[in-house]
Enzyme design. Sequence first.
Site, PDB file in Angstrom:
ATOM      1  N   GLY A  55       0.832  -1.202   0.000  1.00 13.89           N
ATOM      2  CA  GLY A  55       0.000   0.000   0.000  1.00 13.89           C
ATOM      3  C   GLY A  55       0.862   1.244   0.000  1.00 13.89           C
ATOM      4  O   GLY A  55       2.064   1.174   0.255  1.00 13.89           O
ATOM      5  N   PRO A  56       0.260   2.399  -0.257  1.00 12.58           N
ATOM      6  CA  PRO A  56       1.025   3.633  -0.429  1.00 12.58           C
ATOM      7  C   PRO A  56       1.346   4.399   0.851  1.00 12.58           C
ATOM      8  O   PRO A  56       2.050   5.395   0.809  1.00 12.58           O
ATOM      9  CB  PRO A  56       0.101   4.463  -1.318  1.00 12.58           C
ATOM     10  CG  PRO A  56      -1.275   4.033  -0.914  1.00 12.58           C
ATOM     11  CD  PRO A  56      -1.160   2.570  -0.590  1.00 12.58           C
ATOM     12  N   LYS A  57       0.839   3.959   1.982  1.00 12.46           N
ATOM     13  CA  LYS A  57       0.990   4.765   3.204  1.00 12.46           C
ATOM     14  C   LYS A  57       1.992   4.156   4.177  1.00 12.46           C
ATOM     15  O   LYS A  57       2.765   3.287   3.827  1.00 12.46           O
ATOM     16  CB  LYS A  57      -0.375   4.947   3.848  1.00 12.46           C
ATOM     17  CG  LYS A  57      -1.342   5.665   2.908  1.00 12.46           C
ATOM     18  CD  LYS A  57      -2.553   6.168   3.603  1.00 12.46           C
ATOM     19  CE  LYS A  57      -3.386   6.954   2.600  1.00 12.46           C
ATOM     20  NZ  LYS A  57      -4.478   7.618   3.216  1.00 12.46           N
ATOM     21  N   CYS A  80       5.459  -5.915   1.500  1.00 12.48           N
ATOM     22  CA  CYS A  80       5.813  -4.496   1.406  1.00 12.48           C
ATOM     23  C   CYS A  80       5.258  -3.730   2.615  1.00 12.48           C
ATOM     24  O   CYS A  80       5.789  -3.856   3.702  1.00 12.48           O
ATOM     25  CB  CYS A  80       5.375  -3.916   0.066  1.00 12.48           C
ATOM     26  SG  CYS A  80       6.173  -2.345  -0.328  1.00 12.48           S
ATOM     27  N   GLN A  84       6.202  -4.086   6.636  1.00 13.59           N
ATOM     28  CA  GLN A  84       6.521  -2.962   7.521  1.00 13.59           C
ATOM     29  C   GLN A  84       5.592  -2.944   8.735  1.00 13.59           C
ATOM     30  O   GLN A  84       6.022  -2.633   9.853  1.00 13.59           O
ATOM     31  CB  GLN A  84       6.443  -1.652   6.744  1.00 13.59           C
ATOM     32  CG  GLN A  84       7.480  -1.546   5.638  1.00 13.59           C
ATOM     33  CD  GLN A  84       7.128  -0.500   4.593  1.00 13.59           C
ATOM     34  OE1 GLN A  84       6.212   0.309   4.778  1.00 13.59           O
ATOM     35  NE2 GLN A  84       7.850  -0.511   3.481  1.00 13.59           N
ATOM     36  N   SER A 130       9.461   3.290  -0.614  1.00 14.11           N
ATOM     37  CA  SER A 130      10.301   4.403  -0.152  1.00 14.11           C
ATOM     38  C   SER A 130      10.590   4.265   1.342  1.00 14.11           C
ATOM     39  O   SER A 130      11.447   4.954   1.871  1.00 14.11           O
ATOM     40  CB  SER A 130       9.627   5.745  -0.440  1.00 14.11           C
ATOM     41  OG  SER A 130       8.342   5.794   0.139  1.00 14.11           O
ATOM     42  N   LEU A 131       9.862   3.365   2.015  1.00 16.47           N
ATOM     43  CA  LEU A 131      10.102   3.069   3.432  1.00 16.47           C
ATOM     44  C   LEU A 131      10.809   1.722   3.544  1.00 16.47           C
ATOM     45  O   LEU A 131      10.693   0.876   2.655  1.00 16.47           O
ATOM     46  CB  LEU A 131       8.785   3.021   4.208  1.00 16.47           C
ATOM     47  CG  LEU A 131       7.938   4.294   4.214  1.00 16.47           C
ATOM     48  CD1 LEU A 131       6.627   4.046   4.952  1.00 16.47           C
ATOM     49  CD2 LEU A 131       8.698   5.453   4.825  1.00 16.47           C
ATOM     50  N   HIS A 168       8.120  -7.505  -3.698  1.00 17.50           N
ATOM     51  CA  HIS A 168       6.798  -7.951  -4.144  1.00 17.50           C
ATOM     52  C   HIS A 168       6.895  -9.310  -4.842  1.00 17.50           C
ATOM     53  O   HIS A 168       7.302  -9.372  -6.003  1.00 17.50           O
ATOM     54  CB  HIS A 168       6.206  -6.944  -5.131  1.00 17.50           C
ATOM     55  CG  HIS A 168       5.726  -5.686  -4.508  1.00 17.50           C
ATOM     56  ND1 HIS A 168       4.415  -5.275  -4.581  1.00 17.50           N
ATOM     57  CD2 HIS A 168       6.369  -4.725  -3.803  1.00 17.50           C
ATOM     58  CE1 HIS A 168       4.280  -4.116  -3.950  1.00 17.50           C
ATOM     59  NE2 HIS A 168       5.455  -3.763  -3.474  1.00 17.50           N
ATOM     60  N   GLU A 170       4.553 -10.878  -6.083  1.00 18.02           N
ATOM     61  CA  GLU A 170       3.561 -10.851  -7.162  1.00 18.02           C
ATOM     62  C   GLU A 170       3.967  -9.961  -8.332  1.00 18.02           C
ATOM     63  O   GLU A 170       3.230  -9.830  -9.306  1.00 18.02           O
ATOM     64  CB  GLU A 170       2.206 -10.410  -6.597  1.00 18.02           C
ATOM     65  CG  GLU A 170       2.059  -8.934  -6.309  1.00 18.02           C
ATOM     66  CD  GLU A 170       2.795  -8.399  -5.097  1.00 18.02           C
ATOM     67  OE1 GLU A 170       2.586  -7.219  -4.787  1.00 18.02           O
ATOM     68  OE2 GLU A 170       3.583  -9.123  -4.461  1.00 18.02           O
TER      69      GLU A 170
END
Length: 197
Positions: A55-57, A80, A84, A130-131, A168, A170
């Site tokens: 996810g993006p957050k 991902c 985290q 990015s994290l 990832h 996938e």
Amino acid sequence: MEVKKVLVIDNIDSFVWNLVQYVGTLGYKVKLVDNKITLDEIKKINPDRIIISPGPKTPKEAGNCIKIIQEVDIPILGVCLGHQCIVEAFGGEVGRAKRVMHGKASLINHDGEGIFKDIPNPFYGGRYHSLIAKEVPKELKITAKSLDDNYIMGVRHKKLPIEGVQFHPESILTESDNLKFPDLGLKLIKNFVESEY
């Protein structure tokens, strides 16, 4: 026990559909739910496995994912952002990577256990993040690292059936030079779904 039902928790990411397709390809029932799903709703669904999607957050913005990791007694794979979330759920630290990795493949070295059983070593893992996990808590074991920048690419809980991967599985970028593994990502997901926990 034969696994019949896999719950995929969506952190609002397009890659989630690839995960859903992989689980379906393996012949299992898959249910996709929003990251705000409650523990009671998970109990009603009664899944055999849980996959927490990218996810993006940040982990703290990933709905109920951290609470789910801390409280359910079901094998979990985090991908991902899901990875985290696992790191933060047990007291680790996630922070900004030195460089953004969106659509890059890195050689990844691993321990050959858990989801990495019978996986070529090293292999190319697709990275979109990015994290990164900066500090891993004592409850987790580091299971994989990127060879180009030495970042943590995998963790496994030392006692609970919980694993996470930063890359990832996938992604089309996750592959091996070994022709015996034409779909390496599918094999990684299969290892998780079919593991004896």
